[in-house]
Design a protein around this motif. Structure first.
Motif, PDB file in Angstrom:
ATOM      1  N   HIS A 136       0.818  -1.217   0.000  1.00  0.00           N
ATOM      2  CA  HIS A 136       0.000   0.000   0.000  1.00  0.00           C
ATOM      3  C   HIS A 136       0.860   1.279   0.000  1.00  0.00           C
ATOM      4  O   HIS A 136       0.509   2.269  -0.646  1.00  0.00           O
ATOM      5  CB  HIS A 136      -0.891  -0.041   1.247  1.00  0.00           C
TER       6      HIS A 136
ATOM      7  N   GLY B 172      -2.290   7.991   7.469  1.00  0.00           N
ATOM      8  CA  GLY B 172      -2.818   7.781   8.812  1.00  0.00           C
ATOM      9  C   GLY B 172      -1.888   6.960   9.683  1.00  0.00           C
ATOM     10  O   GLY B 172      -1.950   7.035  10.909  1.00  0.00           O
TER      11      GLY B 172
ATOM     12  N   GLU C  85      -2.306  10.469  11.939  1.00  0.00           N
ATOM     13  CA  GLU C  85      -2.803  10.043  13.252  1.00  0.00           C
ATOM     14  C   GLU C  85      -2.828  11.247  14.200  1.00  0.00           C
ATOM     15  O   GLU C  85      -3.779  11.449  14.960  1.00  0.00           O
ATOM     16  CB  GLU C  85      -1.816   8.983  13.755  1.00  0.00           C
TER      17      GLU C  85
ATOM     18  N   ASP D 179      -5.704  13.406  13.301  1.00  0.00           N
ATOM     19  CA  ASP D 179      -6.975  12.786  13.724  1.00  0.00           C
ATOM     20  C   ASP D 179      -7.183  12.935  15.232  1.00  0.00           C
ATOM     21  O   ASP D 179      -8.292  13.232  15.691  1.00  0.00           O
ATOM     22  CB  ASP D 179      -6.996  11.293  13.335  1.00  0.00           C
TER      23      ASP D 179
ATOM     24  N   GLY E 207     -10.829  13.149  11.082  1.00  0.00           N
ATOM     25  CA  GLY E 207     -10.332  14.382  11.663  1.00  0.00           C
ATOM     26  C   GLY E 207      -9.509  15.279  10.753  1.00  0.00           C
ATOM     27  O   GLY E 207      -9.653  16.497  10.792  1.00  0.00           O
ATOM     28  N   GLY E 208      -8.624  14.666   9.938  1.00  0.00           N
ATOM     29  CA  GLY E 208      -7.687  15.466   9.143  1.00  0.00           C
ATOM     30  C   GLY E 208      -8.360  16.519   8.273  1.00  0.00           C
ATOM     31  O   GLY E 208      -8.038  17.713   8.365  1.00  0.00           O
ATOM     32  N   PRO E 209      -9.315  16.115   7.431  1.00  0.00           N
ATOM     33  CA  PRO E 209      -9.965  17.100   6.556  1.00  0.00           C
ATOM     34  C   PRO E 209     -10.711  18.176   7.357  1.00  0.00           C
ATOM     35  O   PRO E 209     -10.716  19.355   6.981  1.00  0.00           O
ATOM     36  CB  PRO E 209     -10.943  16.260   5.728  1.00  0.00           C
TER      37      PRO E 209
ATOM     38  N   ASP F  30      -8.237  20.612   8.751  1.00  0.00           N
ATOM     39  CA  ASP F  30      -7.771  21.447   7.627  1.00  0.00           C
ATOM     40  C   ASP F  30      -8.772  22.600   7.405  1.00  0.00           C
ATOM     41  O   ASP F  30      -8.391  23.783   7.338  1.00  0.00           O
ATOM     42  CB  ASP F  30      -7.655  20.549   6.384  1.00  0.00           C
TER      43      ASP F  30
ATOM     44  N   CYS G  88      -4.519  11.308  -3.446  1.00  0.00           N
ATOM     45  CA  CYS G  88      -3.739  11.344  -2.193  1.00  0.00           C
ATOM     46  C   CYS G  88      -4.287  10.328  -1.207  1.00  0.00           C
ATOM     47  O   CYS G  88      -3.547   9.543  -0.619  1.00  0.00           O
ATOM     48  CB  CYS G  88      -3.814  12.736  -1.553  1.00  0.00           C
ATOM     49  N   THR G  89      -5.605  10.352  -1.001  1.00  0.00           N
ATOM     50  CA  THR G  89      -6.205   9.414  -0.049  1.00  0.00           C
ATOM     51  C   THR G  89      -6.355   8.046  -0.731  1.00  0.00           C
ATOM     52  O   THR G  89      -6.187   7.924  -1.940  1.00  0.00           O
ATOM     53  CB  THR G  89      -7.559   9.957   0.466  1.00  0.00           C
ATOM     54  N   ASP G  90      -6.696   7.034   0.067  1.00  0.00           N
ATOM     55  CA  ASP G  90      -6.648   5.661  -0.434  1.00  0.00           C
ATOM     56  C   ASP G  90      -7.536   5.434  -1.658  1.00  0.00           C
ATOM     57  O   ASP G  90      -8.708   5.839  -1.668  1.00  0.00           O
ATOM     58  CB  ASP G  90      -7.043   4.696   0.693  1.00  0.00           C
TER      59      ASP G  90
HETATM   60  O1  KG4 Z   1      -3.450   7.596   2.986  1.00  0.00           O
HETATM   61  P1  KG4 Z   1      -4.716   7.623   3.755  1.00  0.00           P
HETATM   62  O2  KG4 Z   1      -5.999   7.864   3.005  1.00  0.00           O
HETATM   63  O3  KG4 Z   1      -4.909   6.299   4.563  1.00  0.00           O
HETATM   64  C1  KG4 Z   1      -3.823   5.633   5.150  1.00  0.00           C
HETATM   65  O4  KG4 Z   1      -3.088   4.958   4.387  1.00  0.00           O
HETATM   66  O5  KG4 Z   1      -3.654   5.818   6.368  1.00  0.00           O
HETATM   67  O6  KG4 Z   1      -4.515   8.734   4.870  1.00  0.00           O
HETATM   68  C2  KG4 Z   1      -5.520   9.001   5.794  1.00  0.00           C
HETATM   69  C3  KG4 Z   1      -5.026  10.089   6.712  1.00  0.00           C
HETATM   70  C4  KG4 Z   1      -5.983  10.319   7.860  1.00  0.00           C
HETATM   71  O7  KG4 Z   1      -5.233  10.400   9.054  1.00  0.00           O
HETATM   72  C5  KG4 Z   1      -6.628  11.632   7.504  1.00  0.00           C
HETATM   73  O8  KG4 Z   1      -7.056  12.376   8.615  1.00  0.00           O
HETATM   74  C6  KG4 Z   1      -5.504  12.340   6.766  1.00  0.00           C
HETATM   75  O9  KG4 Z   1      -4.920  11.331   5.980  1.00  0.00           O
HETATM   76  N1  KG4 Z   1      -5.977  13.440   5.916  1.00  0.00           N
HETATM   77  C7  KG4 Z   1      -5.675  14.740   6.124  1.00  0.00           C
HETATM   78  C8  KG4 Z   1      -6.360  15.482   5.124  1.00  0.00           C
HETATM   79  N2  KG4 Z   1      -7.053  14.595   4.338  1.00  0.00           N
HETATM   80  C9  KG4 Z   1      -6.795  13.351   4.835  1.00  0.00           C
HETATM   81  N3  KG4 Z   1      -4.908  15.328   7.051  1.00  0.00           N
HETATM   82  C10 KG4 Z   1      -4.798  16.668   6.997  1.00  0.00           C
HETATM   83  N4  KG4 Z   1      -5.427  17.452   6.077  1.00  0.00           N
HETATM   84  C11 KG4 Z   1      -6.214  16.898   5.135  1.00  0.00           C
HETATM   85  N5  KG4 Z   1      -6.827  17.669   4.232  1.00  0.00           N
END
Ligand code: KG4
Ligand code: ZN
Length: 371
Positions: free
Chosen positions: A137, A163, A190, A193, A205-207, A210, A323-325
Protein backbone atom coordinates in the motif's frame (compact mmCIF):
# COMPACT_ATOMS: atom_id res chain seq x y z
CA UNK A 1 -17.02 10.59 -22.74
CA UNK A 2 -18.92 10.38 -26.05
CA UNK A 3 -19.35 7.15 -27.98
CA UNK A 4 -16.91 8.11 -30.72
CA UNK A 5 -14.17 9.11 -28.26
CA UNK A 6 -14.56 5.82 -26.45
CA UNK A 7 -14.52 3.87 -29.71
CA UNK A 8 -11.36 5.70 -30.84
CA UNK A 9 -9.64 4.93 -27.57
CA UNK A 10 -10.65 1.28 -27.77
CA UNK A 11 -9.03 0.96 -31.18
CA UNK A 12 -5.71 2.29 -29.87
CA UNK A 13 -5.77 0.45 -26.59
CA UNK A 14 -3.66 -2.51 -25.86
CA UNK A 15 -6.39 -4.29 -23.95
CA UNK A 16 -4.20 -6.74 -22.08
CA UNK A 17 -2.29 -3.81 -20.64
CA UNK A 18 -5.28 -3.02 -18.40
CA UNK A 19 -4.62 -3.55 -14.71
CA UNK A 20 -7.51 -4.07 -12.32
CA UNK A 21 -6.66 -2.55 -8.93
CA UNK A 22 -8.42 -3.47 -5.67
CA UNK A 23 -7.90 -1.55 -2.42
CA UNK A 24 -9.53 -2.51 0.91
CA UNK A 25 -6.79 -1.89 3.49
CA UNK A 26 -8.76 0.42 5.78
CA UNK A 27 -11.97 2.44 5.39
CA UNK A 28 -12.15 3.03 1.63
CA UNK A 29 -13.32 0.35 -0.78
CA UNK A 30 -11.94 1.05 -4.21
CA UNK A 31 -11.72 -0.59 -7.64
CA UNK A 32 -9.84 0.88 -10.62
CA UNK A 33 -8.82 0.12 -14.17
CA UNK A 34 -5.49 1.60 -15.23
CA UNK A 35 -3.87 1.45 -18.66
CA UNK A 36 -0.10 0.86 -18.96
CA UNK A 37 0.31 1.66 -15.27
CA UNK A 38 -0.07 5.40 -15.85
CA UNK A 39 -3.49 6.22 -17.23
CA UNK A 40 -6.61 5.99 -15.07
CA UNK A 41 -9.64 4.72 -16.99
CA UNK A 42 -11.78 4.43 -13.87
CA UNK A 43 -11.19 4.76 -10.13
CA UNK A 44 -14.33 4.25 -8.06
CA UNK A 45 -14.06 4.83 -4.34
CA UNK A 46 -16.59 4.17 -1.59
CA UNK A 47 -15.75 5.90 1.69
CA UNK A 48 -16.99 4.26 4.91
CA UNK A 49 -17.13 7.58 6.79
CA UNK A 50 -20.86 7.29 7.47
CA UNK A 51 -20.45 3.74 8.76
CA UNK A 52 -17.81 4.66 11.35
CA UNK A 53 -18.54 8.25 12.33
CA UNK A 54 -20.77 7.44 15.33
CA UNK A 55 -17.91 5.35 16.76
CA UNK A 56 -15.34 8.13 16.34
CA UNK A 57 -12.98 5.86 14.37
CA UNK A 58 -12.75 2.78 12.17
CA UNK A 59 -14.37 -0.40 13.56
CA UNK A 60 -12.36 -3.19 11.87
CA UNK A 61 -15.14 -5.84 11.76
CA UNK A 62 -17.68 -3.42 10.29
CA UNK A 63 -15.10 -2.19 7.80
CA UNK A 64 -14.28 -5.72 6.57
CA UNK A 65 -17.93 -6.68 6.14
CA UNK A 66 -18.69 -3.48 4.27
CA UNK A 67 -15.77 -4.05 1.87
CA UNK A 68 -17.22 -7.46 1.02
CA UNK A 69 -20.70 -6.04 0.45
CA UNK A 70 -19.50 -3.14 -1.72
CA UNK A 71 -16.90 -4.81 -3.92
CA UNK A 72 -19.23 -6.53 -6.46
CA UNK A 73 -21.10 -3.29 -7.22
CA UNK A 74 -17.89 -1.26 -7.42
CA UNK A 75 -16.34 -3.81 -9.80
CA UNK A 76 -19.31 -3.46 -12.18
CA UNK A 77 -19.12 0.32 -11.95
CA UNK A 78 -15.36 0.42 -12.61
CA UNK A 79 -15.75 -1.66 -15.80
CA UNK A 80 -18.75 0.39 -16.94
CA UNK A 81 -16.92 3.70 -16.45
CA UNK A 82 -13.82 2.43 -18.26
CA UNK A 83 -15.85 0.99 -21.14
CA UNK A 84 -13.98 -2.27 -20.58
CA UNK A 85 -14.72 -5.89 -19.71
CA UNK A 86 -12.89 -8.55 -17.66
CA UNK A 87 -11.49 -9.96 -20.90
CA UNK A 88 -9.40 -6.75 -21.26
CA UNK A 89 -7.58 -7.32 -17.95
CA UNK A 90 -4.04 -8.71 -18.01
CA UNK A 91 -3.15 -8.16 -14.37
CA UNK A 92 -5.03 -7.98 -11.05
CA UNK A 93 -3.25 -5.91 -8.38
CA UNK A 94 -4.52 -6.02 -4.80
CA UNK A 95 -3.26 -4.43 -1.58
CA UNK A 96 -1.66 -7.08 0.64
CA UNK A 97 -0.50 -4.73 3.45
CA UNK A 98 -0.02 -2.73 5.55
CA UNK A 99 -3.58 -2.34 6.84
CA UNK A 100 -6.31 -4.00 8.89
CA UNK A 101 -5.99 -7.78 8.62
CA UNK A 102 -9.69 -8.55 8.09
CA UNK A 103 -10.02 -5.78 5.50
CA UNK A 104 -6.94 -6.91 3.56
CA UNK A 105 -8.23 -10.50 3.55
CA UNK A 106 -11.46 -9.41 1.89
CA UNK A 107 -9.66 -7.63 -0.98
CA UNK A 108 -7.18 -10.45 -1.46
CA UNK A 109 -9.89 -13.11 -1.30
CA UNK A 110 -11.96 -11.34 -3.94
CA UNK A 111 -8.90 -10.79 -6.17
CA UNK A 112 -7.95 -14.47 -5.93
CA UNK A 113 -11.51 -15.49 -6.72
CA UNK A 114 -11.66 -13.23 -9.80
CA UNK A 115 -8.26 -14.41 -10.96
CA UNK A 116 -9.26 -18.08 -10.67
CA UNK A 117 -12.57 -17.58 -12.41
CA UNK A 118 -11.29 -15.33 -15.24
CA UNK A 119 -8.33 -17.62 -15.91
CA UNK A 120 -10.47 -20.65 -16.70
CA UNK A 121 -9.48 -21.84 -20.17
CA UNK A 122 -13.03 -21.87 -21.54
CA UNK A 123 -13.49 -18.22 -20.59
CA UNK A 124 -10.03 -16.97 -21.41
CA UNK A 125 -9.13 -15.53 -24.79
CA UNK A 126 -6.62 -17.43 -26.86
CA UNK A 127 -3.12 -16.95 -25.49
CA UNK A 128 -4.35 -14.94 -22.55
CA UNK A 129 -2.38 -14.86 -19.32
CA UNK A 130 -3.99 -13.28 -16.30
CA UNK A 131 -1.62 -12.46 -13.48
CA UNK A 132 -2.26 -11.61 -9.85
CA UNK A 133 0.08 -9.48 -7.77
CA UNK A 134 -0.02 -8.45 -4.09
CA UNK A 135 0.85 -4.76 -3.68
CA UNK A 136 2.45 -2.81 -0.86
CA UNK A 137 0.00 0.00 0.00
CA UNK A 138 2.87 2.42 0.77
CA UNK A 139 4.35 1.91 -2.70
CA UNK A 140 0.88 2.68 -4.01
CA UNK A 141 0.95 6.15 -2.44
CA UNK A 142 4.16 6.96 -4.36
CA UNK A 143 2.77 5.54 -7.61
CA UNK A 144 -0.24 7.87 -7.27
CA UNK A 145 2.22 10.57 -8.36
CA UNK A 146 2.85 8.73 -11.67
CA UNK A 147 -0.85 8.77 -12.36
CA UNK A 148 -0.87 12.51 -11.79
CA UNK A 149 2.26 13.12 -13.89
CA UNK A 150 2.69 10.24 -16.38
CA UNK A 151 6.24 11.24 -17.44
CA UNK A 152 7.54 10.89 -13.86
CA UNK A 153 10.35 8.36 -13.44
CA UNK A 154 12.61 7.35 -10.55
CA UNK A 155 15.08 8.16 -9.09
CA UNK A 156 13.06 10.29 -6.72
CA UNK A 157 12.79 11.38 -3.12
CA UNK A 158 9.42 10.64 -1.51
CA UNK A 159 7.59 11.82 1.59
CA UNK A 160 4.63 9.58 2.37
CA UNK A 161 2.35 10.99 5.03
CA UNK A 162 -0.74 8.96 5.87
CA UNK A 163 -2.82 7.78 8.81
CA UNK A 164 -0.15 5.31 9.87
CA UNK A 165 3.10 6.51 8.26
CA UNK A 166 5.34 9.55 7.98
CA UNK A 167 8.22 8.18 5.94
CA UNK A 168 10.97 9.76 3.89
CA UNK A 169 12.12 7.34 1.20
CA UNK A 170 14.56 7.22 -1.66
CA UNK A 171 13.29 5.42 -4.73
CA UNK A 172 16.31 4.71 -6.97
CA UNK A 173 14.30 2.65 -9.49
CA UNK A 174 10.90 1.03 -9.95
CA UNK A 175 10.09 -1.35 -7.14
CA UNK A 176 13.00 -0.31 -4.87
CA UNK A 177 12.62 1.90 -1.79
CA UNK A 178 15.09 2.89 0.94
CA UNK A 179 13.65 4.45 4.08
CA UNK A 180 15.79 7.39 5.24
CA UNK A 181 13.41 8.90 7.82
CA UNK A 182 10.35 7.90 9.82
CA UNK A 183 8.32 8.83 12.86
CA UNK A 184 9.28 7.73 16.36
CA UNK A 185 5.69 7.71 17.56
CA UNK A 186 2.50 8.98 15.89
CA UNK A 187 2.16 9.40 12.15
CA UNK A 188 1.19 12.87 10.86
CA UNK A 189 -2.32 11.73 9.89
CA UNK A 190 -2.80 10.04 13.25
CA UNK A 191 -1.71 13.27 14.99
CA UNK A 192 -4.21 15.28 12.93
CA UNK A 193 -6.98 12.79 13.72
CA UNK A 194 -6.23 12.87 17.47
CA UNK A 195 -5.99 16.68 17.54
CA UNK A 196 -9.29 16.89 15.67
CA UNK A 197 -10.94 14.66 18.28
CA UNK A 198 -9.60 16.91 21.09
CA UNK A 199 -11.05 19.91 19.27
CA UNK A 200 -14.42 18.16 19.02
CA UNK A 201 -14.25 17.73 15.24
CA UNK A 202 -14.98 13.98 15.22
CA UNK A 203 -13.99 11.50 12.52
CA UNK A 204 -12.48 11.79 9.96
CA UNK A 205 -10.33 14.38 11.66
CA UNK A 206 -7.69 15.47 9.14
CA UNK A 207 -9.97 17.10 6.56
CA UNK A 208 -12.08 18.75 9.31
CA UNK A 209 -8.99 20.17 11.01
CA UNK A 210 -7.77 21.45 7.63
CA UNK A 211 -11.09 23.30 7.10
CA UNK A 212 -11.11 24.78 10.62
CA UNK A 213 -7.46 25.85 10.38
CA UNK A 214 -8.32 28.01 7.35
CA UNK A 215 -10.38 30.24 9.70
CA UNK A 216 -7.71 30.46 12.42
CA UNK A 217 -4.49 32.36 13.06
CA UNK A 218 -1.55 30.12 14.08
CA UNK A 219 0.18 33.03 15.87
CA UNK A 220 -2.56 33.59 18.46
CA UNK A 221 -2.17 30.18 20.20
CA UNK A 222 1.30 29.04 19.11
CA UNK A 223 2.32 25.44 19.74
CA UNK A 224 5.87 24.03 19.73
CA UNK A 225 7.34 22.66 16.52
CA UNK A 226 8.69 19.14 17.13
CA UNK A 227 12.32 18.82 16.11
CA UNK A 228 14.46 15.72 16.50
CA UNK A 229 17.99 15.32 15.20
CA UNK A 230 18.40 13.65 11.79
CA UNK A 231 15.43 12.67 9.68
CA UNK A 232 13.14 11.47 12.46
CA UNK A 233 9.68 12.83 13.21
CA UNK A 234 7.80 12.90 16.51
CA UNK A 235 4.29 14.22 17.00
CA UNK A 236 3.22 12.87 20.39
CA UNK A 237 4.71 15.82 22.36
CA UNK A 238 2.82 18.27 20.17
CA UNK A 239 -0.38 16.35 20.82
CA UNK A 240 0.22 16.61 24.58
CA UNK A 241 0.90 20.35 24.25
CA UNK A 242 -2.51 20.77 22.60
CA UNK A 243 -4.18 18.71 25.32
CA UNK A 244 -2.68 20.89 28.08
CA UNK A 245 -3.57 24.11 26.25
CA UNK A 246 -7.18 22.97 25.95
CA UNK A 247 -7.21 22.00 29.64
CA UNK A 248 -5.90 25.45 30.59
CA UNK A 249 -8.55 27.16 28.53
CA UNK A 250 -11.26 24.90 30.03
CA UNK A 251 -14.86 26.03 29.57
CA UNK A 252 -13.69 29.48 28.49
CA UNK A 253 -12.49 28.11 25.14
CA UNK A 254 -14.15 29.95 22.23
CA UNK A 255 -14.76 28.74 18.66
CA UNK A 256 -12.05 31.20 17.56
CA UNK A 257 -9.59 29.69 20.08
CA UNK A 258 -10.29 26.28 18.54
CA UNK A 259 -9.72 27.58 15.02
CA UNK A 260 -6.47 29.25 16.14
CA UNK A 261 -5.32 26.03 17.82
CA UNK A 262 -6.19 24.00 14.72
CA UNK A 263 -4.09 26.42 12.65
CA UNK A 264 -1.20 26.29 15.16
CA UNK A 265 -1.28 22.49 15.32
CA UNK A 266 -1.37 22.22 11.54
CA UNK A 267 1.54 24.66 11.22
CA UNK A 268 3.68 22.71 13.69
CA UNK A 269 3.06 19.39 11.94
CA UNK A 270 3.62 20.81 8.47
CA UNK A 271 6.76 22.78 9.41
CA UNK A 272 8.24 19.71 11.07
CA UNK A 273 7.60 17.66 7.91
CA UNK A 274 9.03 20.44 5.74
CA UNK A 275 12.17 20.82 7.87
CA UNK A 276 13.06 17.15 7.29
CA UNK A 277 12.09 17.22 3.63
CA UNK A 278 14.37 20.23 3.21
CA UNK A 279 17.20 18.40 5.00
CA UNK A 280 16.73 15.24 2.92
CA UNK A 281 16.70 17.29 -0.26
CA UNK A 282 19.92 19.08 0.73
CA UNK A 283 21.65 15.74 1.25
CA UNK A 284 20.91 14.38 -2.21
CA UNK A 285 20.94 15.48 -5.80
CA UNK A 286 17.61 14.24 -7.06
CA UNK A 287 15.55 15.71 -9.86
CA UNK A 288 12.11 14.62 -8.61
CA UNK A 289 10.32 14.88 -5.28
CA UNK A 290 6.98 13.26 -4.49
CA UNK A 291 4.83 14.19 -1.49
CA UNK A 292 1.94 11.73 -1.19
CA UNK A 293 -0.49 9.95 1.15
CA UNK A 294 -3.73 11.17 2.73
CA UNK A 295 -2.07 14.06 4.58
CA UNK A 296 -0.71 15.37 1.26
CA UNK A 297 -4.30 16.55 0.68
CA UNK A 298 -3.70 19.16 3.41
CA UNK A 299 -3.97 22.73 2.12
CA UNK A 300 -1.00 24.16 4.04
CA UNK A 301 1.22 21.16 3.31
CA UNK A 302 0.60 21.49 -0.44
CA UNK A 303 1.54 25.17 -0.39
CA UNK A 304 4.61 24.75 1.80
CA UNK A 305 5.94 21.71 -0.09
CA UNK A 306 5.81 23.74 -3.31
CA UNK A 307 7.79 26.54 -1.60
CA UNK A 308 10.39 24.22 -0.02
CA UNK A 309 11.09 22.22 -3.19
CA UNK A 310 10.91 25.18 -5.63
CA UNK A 311 14.02 25.64 -7.75
CA UNK A 312 15.75 22.52 -6.42
CA UNK A 313 13.74 19.66 -7.92
CA UNK A 314 10.42 19.03 -9.63
CA UNK A 315 7.66 18.41 -7.08
CA UNK A 316 4.74 16.09 -7.84
CA UNK A 317 1.84 15.82 -5.43
CA UNK A 318 -1.01 13.52 -6.44
CA UNK A 319 -4.36 15.17 -7.12
CA UNK A 320 -6.58 15.26 -4.02
CA UNK A 321 -8.51 12.13 -5.01
CA UNK A 322 -5.27 10.23 -5.54
CA UNK A 323 -3.74 11.34 -2.19
CA UNK A 324 -6.20 9.41 -0.05
CA UNK A 325 -6.65 5.66 -0.43
CA UNK A 326 -7.71 4.51 -3.89
CA UNK A 327 -7.28 1.48 -6.15
CA UNK A 328 -5.74 3.31 -9.14
CA UNK A 329 -2.48 3.78 -7.21
CA UNK A 330 -2.50 0.05 -6.33
CA UNK A 331 -3.00 -0.85 -9.99
CA UNK A 332 -0.08 1.38 -11.00
CA UNK A 333 2.26 0.01 -8.31
CA UNK A 334 1.24 -3.54 -9.22
CA UNK A 335 1.88 -2.93 -12.90
CA UNK A 336 5.42 -1.66 -12.28
CA UNK A 337 6.19 -4.35 -9.70
CA UNK A 338 5.23 -6.86 -12.37
CA UNK A 339 6.89 -5.16 -15.36
CA UNK A 340 10.46 -3.99 -15.74
CA UNK A 341 10.23 -0.44 -17.11
CA UNK A 342 12.07 -1.13 -20.39
CA UNK A 343 9.21 -3.43 -21.40
CA UNK A 344 6.61 -0.84 -20.58
CA UNK A 345 5.25 0.90 -23.61
CA UNK A 346 1.90 1.60 -25.11
CA UNK A 347 1.99 -1.61 -27.08
CA UNK A 348 3.58 -3.89 -24.52
CA UNK A 349 1.70 -6.37 -22.40
CA UNK A 350 2.93 -6.76 -18.81
CA UNK A 351 6.02 -8.95 -18.61
CA UNK A 352 7.15 -10.81 -15.53
CA UNK A 353 10.07 -9.34 -13.61
CA UNK A 354 13.10 -11.58 -13.76
CA UNK A 355 12.41 -14.15 -11.08
CA UNK A 356 8.81 -13.00 -10.77
CA UNK A 357 5.95 -15.28 -11.63
CA UNK A 358 2.20 -15.08 -11.58
CA UNK A 359 0.81 -15.87 -8.17
CA UNK A 360 -2.25 -17.86 -7.44
CA UNK A 361 -2.37 -16.86 -3.78
CA UNK A 362 -1.27 -13.68 -2.03
CA UNK A 363 0.23 -13.48 1.44
CA UNK A 364 -1.54 -10.82 3.51
CA UNK A 365 0.77 -8.85 5.81
CA UNK A 366 -0.97 -6.25 8.06
CA UNK A 367 2.33 -4.79 9.30
CA UNK A 368 4.26 -4.77 6.02
CA UNK A 369 7.04 -2.17 5.86
CA UNK A 370 8.53 -0.83 2.63
CA UNK A 371 9.92 -4.22 1.53
O1 KG4 B 1 -3.45 7.60 2.99
P1 KG4 B 1 -4.72 7.62 3.76
O2 KG4 B 1 -6.00 7.86 3.00
O3 KG4 B 1 -4.91 6.30 4.56
C1 KG4 B 1 -3.82 5.63 5.15
O4 KG4 B 1 -3.09 4.96 4.39
O5 KG4 B 1 -3.65 5.82 6.37
O6 KG4 B 1 -4.51 8.73 4.87
C2 KG4 B 1 -5.52 9.00 5.79
C3 KG4 B 1 -5.03 10.09 6.71
C4 KG4 B 1 -5.98 10.32 7.86
O7 KG4 B 1 -5.23 10.40 9.05
C5 KG4 B 1 -6.63 11.63 7.50
O8 KG4 B 1 -7.06 12.38 8.61
C6 KG4 B 1 -5.50 12.34 6.77
O9 KG4 B 1 -4.92 11.33 5.98
N1 KG4 B 1 -5.98 13.44 5.92
C7 KG4 B 1 -5.68 14.74 6.12
C8 KG4 B 1 -6.36 15.48 5.12
N2 KG4 B 1 -7.05 14.59 4.34
C9 KG4 B 1 -6.80 13.35 4.84
N3 KG4 B 1 -4.91 15.33 7.05
C10 KG4 B 1 -4.80 16.67 7.00
N4 KG4 B 1 -5.43 17.45 6.08
C11 KG4 B 1 -6.21 16.90 5.13
N5 KG4 B 1 -6.83 17.67 4.23
ZN1 ZN C 1 -3.08 5.04 2.52
Amino acid sequence: MGRSARAARRVGRNKLALTLGIETSCDETSVALVEDGRRVLSNVIHSQVDLHKDFGGVVPELAARDHLERLPGLLDLAFEKAGASPADVGLIAVTRGPGLAGCLLVGVGVAEGLSASWSRPRRARAGRTLKLVGVNHLWGHIYAALLTRPDLEPPLLGLVVSGAHSDLVRMPEHGRFEVIGRTRDDAAGEAFDKAARMLGLGYPGGPALDRLARTGDPRRQPLPKPSLPGLEFSFSGLKTALLYRLRDLGDAVTPQDKADLAAAFERSVVESLMEKLDEALSGTSVANVVVAGGVAANTLLRRRAAEVVAGRARLTMPTLELCTDNAAMIASAGFFADSPPHHVGRSAAPQARPGGESHSSIQVDPSLGWD
